[in-house]
Design a protein around this motif. Sequence first.
Motif, PDB file in Angstrom:
ATOM      1  N   GLU B 207     -13.214  -4.207 -16.449  1.00  0.00           N
ATOM      2  CA  GLU B 207     -12.167  -3.192 -16.312  1.00  0.00           C
ATOM      3  C   GLU B 207     -12.665  -1.837 -16.820  1.00  0.00           C
ATOM      4  O   GLU B 207     -12.158  -0.794 -16.418  1.00  0.00           O
ATOM      5  CB  GLU B 207     -10.896  -3.588 -17.095  1.00  0.00           C
ATOM      6  N   PRO B 247     -12.945  -7.799 -12.138  1.00  0.00           N
ATOM      7  CA  PRO B 247     -11.565  -7.599 -12.576  1.00  0.00           C
ATOM      8  C   PRO B 247     -10.629  -8.543 -11.805  1.00  0.00           C
ATOM      9  O   PRO B 247     -10.907  -8.889 -10.658  1.00  0.00           O
ATOM     10  CB  PRO B 247     -11.286  -6.135 -12.200  1.00  0.00           C
ATOM     11  N   GLN B 248      -9.532  -8.940 -12.450  1.00  0.00           N
ATOM     12  CA  GLN B 248      -8.605  -9.877 -11.804  1.00  0.00           C
ATOM     13  C   GLN B 248      -8.064  -9.306 -10.502  1.00  0.00           C
ATOM     14  O   GLN B 248      -7.866 -10.034  -9.530  1.00  0.00           O
ATOM     15  CB  GLN B 248      -7.462 -10.229 -12.761  1.00  0.00           C
ATOM     16  N   ALA B 249      -7.823  -7.980 -10.467  1.00  0.00           N
ATOM     17  CA  ALA B 249      -7.317  -7.332  -9.256  1.00  0.00           C
ATOM     18  C   ALA B 249      -8.310  -7.516  -8.109  1.00  0.00           C
ATOM     19  O   ALA B 249      -7.922  -7.841  -6.982  1.00  0.00           O
ATOM     20  CB  ALA B 249      -7.074  -5.850  -9.512  1.00  0.00           C
ATOM     21  N   GLU B 251     -10.635  -9.827  -7.827  1.00  0.00           N
ATOM     22  CA  GLU B 251     -10.736 -11.239  -7.470  1.00  0.00           C
ATOM     23  C   GLU B 251      -9.571 -11.666  -6.568  1.00  0.00           C
ATOM     24  O   GLU B 251      -9.759 -12.380  -5.582  1.00  0.00           O
ATOM     25  CB  GLU B 251     -10.766 -12.091  -8.735  1.00  0.00           C
ATOM     26  N   LEU B 268     -10.392  -1.941  -7.221  1.00  0.00           N
ATOM     27  CA  LEU B 268     -10.970  -1.946  -8.558  1.00  0.00           C
ATOM     28  C   LEU B 268      -9.945  -2.103  -9.672  1.00  0.00           C
ATOM     29  O   LEU B 268     -10.285  -2.494 -10.772  1.00  0.00           O
ATOM     30  CB  LEU B 268     -11.766  -0.656  -8.781  1.00  0.00           C
ATOM     31  N   ASN B 269      -8.689  -1.758  -9.386  1.00  0.00           N
ATOM     32  CA  ASN B 269      -7.702  -1.836 -10.465  1.00  0.00           C
ATOM     33  C   ASN B 269      -6.343  -2.250  -9.931  1.00  0.00           C
ATOM     34  O   ASN B 269      -6.171  -2.417  -8.717  1.00  0.00           O
ATOM     35  CB  ASN B 269      -7.601  -0.493 -11.192  1.00  0.00           C
ATOM     36  N   GLU B 270      -5.372  -2.386 -10.838  1.00  0.00           N
ATOM     37  CA  GLU B 270      -4.081  -2.920 -10.414  1.00  0.00           C
ATOM     38  C   GLU B 270      -3.371  -1.991  -9.421  1.00  0.00           C
ATOM     39  O   GLU B 270      -2.736  -2.456  -8.485  1.00  0.00           O
ATOM     40  CB  GLU B 270      -3.182  -3.246 -11.609  1.00  0.00           C
ATOM     41  N   GLU B 271      -3.515  -0.654  -9.599  1.00  0.00           N
ATOM     42  CA  GLU B 271      -2.852   0.280  -8.684  1.00  0.00           C
ATOM     43  C   GLU B 271      -3.360   0.089  -7.255  1.00  0.00           C
ATOM     44  O   GLU B 271      -2.575  -0.022  -6.320  1.00  0.00           O
ATOM     45  CB  GLU B 271      -3.080   1.739  -9.113  1.00  0.00           C
ATOM     46  N   CYS B 273      -4.799  -2.451  -6.011  1.00  0.00           N
ATOM     47  CA  CYS B 273      -4.445  -3.790  -5.554  1.00  0.00           C
ATOM     48  C   CYS B 273      -3.017  -3.812  -5.014  1.00  0.00           C
ATOM     49  O   CYS B 273      -2.750  -4.305  -3.915  1.00  0.00           O
ATOM     50  CB  CYS B 273      -4.600  -4.761  -6.717  1.00  0.00           C
ATOM     51  N   VAL B 274      -2.099  -3.233  -5.798  1.00  0.00           N
ATOM     52  CA  VAL B 274      -0.689  -3.213  -5.402  1.00  0.00           C
ATOM     53  C   VAL B 274      -0.514  -2.388  -4.126  1.00  0.00           C
ATOM     54  O   VAL B 274       0.167  -2.808  -3.190  1.00  0.00           O
ATOM     55  CB  VAL B 274       0.191  -2.661  -6.551  1.00  0.00           C
TER      56      VAL B 274
END
Lengths: 282, 288
Positions: B207, B247-249, B251, B268-271, B273-274
């Motif tokens: 992360e 990162p989990q996002a 994956e 790369l990150n939750e944003e 991903c969403v």
Amino acid sequence: MSVVRAENIRFVYGGGTSFEKTALDDVNFEIEEGEFVGIIGHTGSGKSTLVQLLNGLIRPTEGKIYINGKDIWEEPKKIREVRFKVGMVFQYPEYQLFEETVYKDISFGPKNMGLEQDEIDKRVRSAAEFTGLREDQLESSPFELSGGEKRRAAIAGVIAMDPDVLILDEPTAGLDPLGRDALLSQIVDYHKVRKNTVLLVSHSMEDIARIADRILVMSKGKKWMLDTTHNVFSRGKELENIGLRVPQITKIMMMLRQKGINVDPTVLTVEQGFNEIVNYLS
Amino acid sequence: MEEFIEVKDVYFQYEGTEGEDSSAFALNGVNMTINKGEFVAIVGHNGSGKSTLAKHFNSIYLPTTGDIFVDGINTKDDDRLFEIRKKVGLVLQNPDNQIVAGIVEEDVAFGCENIGIPSKEIRIRVDNALKAVDMYDYRTHSPDKLSGGQKQRIAIAGIIAMEPECIVLDEPTAMLDPQGRDEVIHTITELNRNMGITIILITHYMEEAVLADRVIVMDSGNVLTSGTPKEVFAQVELLKQRRLDVPQATELIYKLAGCGFELPKCVLNEEECVQALIKYCSLQKKNG
């Protein structure tokens, strides 16, 4: 009966000096036999102080600690026995290795307990196996081992005392993902076989989410919450306010939910999140 | 872009290790360039050579064969050792090994004093450095009364105060809580963006690596792959095979894409991903 009980615990560092600081204040909780409890909290929240109190390394300023129903400071002269019952793995335990061979190092605890040689040998070997050390490594110097192996040897030394309660203070700090996963799964396997109580202090929400039954959340020297992993991580916003986080996958699900996508926002692993989203999309 | 550090065919063997085969070497013919003002993350397993390499960047270790140039100076040039150390500051894994003074602000000032900064200037630098790591309130405390995470921030402040051109950080957040981690990483990013300091961050946290301009993956003493975070983390298969994290996002999206859902190759990150999932959902709706 609960195996660990903390009653109105208060702990003050440097009492009476200008550095006086209350590290713990009015902490109460009970942990049942066989539980796997994660302990989380921001830096300075009192986690390490708390675990040191549990095995009698320091004495509470006020309040009582009960192990198996017995007040551990009832007979201060017998406090050593508490340390056999509550095994403690400190941060960076590999710095405490000191013997000539790995075998001797692991046997140090059981020897101090006054066990028979046969029993000591049995325990050393089974502890080494639990932590994934090879038979042939037992005769080498602990200082010839790699960083990850050193840490396992140090943990084996505590496991060899066969404590009813095993406390690990950030056991995976500084390990790479490979070493971290291996060590965590060994701890989980050990817990499953031995069925004892394990308390694991960690800064990794992802790890805690994966393995803990319940989580004790500390904040500013107080117990903030003690509840199931599921319930703790469903309070993402509040956790952020006290300097903690939820696992990234949990955050993603929470954000999707806010955007009107109807998924369970409290998943804890990528696997669960994946299934949840596949279900929604199909 | 201007080159700042140049690593040329570097092999390194620790004293006491024997043999000529590659396993005897901690570094196995490493070549890389770090540009001025770049933010580079180096990831890899313990034993992959990342920390060994980091200690080469300011002449703590010297290559067994090969050369490293820092701003054009060969790190083997003994006469210019101080110059190199002034240019490249190193923050180590364990803060306890790098705290020297009995008071926080004295500890932060230590480096500055050694390189002969006037005391008025030191005062300003120390205050700014402590504010940058959010430890200003603790400036008159004793470091041994601080937690591990707080100590690490003090160590970073000590380096920042010397205003180096480049800071190498060897797993600086390994012992910090999530908020402490965010603060340190935020500080590092700010130093890079606002002051143009070159950052080399060695980390196990993916992360953190995704925030860099470039990610270098080390394996068995050599560079396995490198590129922008998007380029590197798109290779989920390769990273997983070497048992490295993503990162989990990343994956999650990778797994979903693998099941035939049309999603971007790498987030790369939750944003991100969403966003990708929301976009997918609204496209599905439109297509009925």
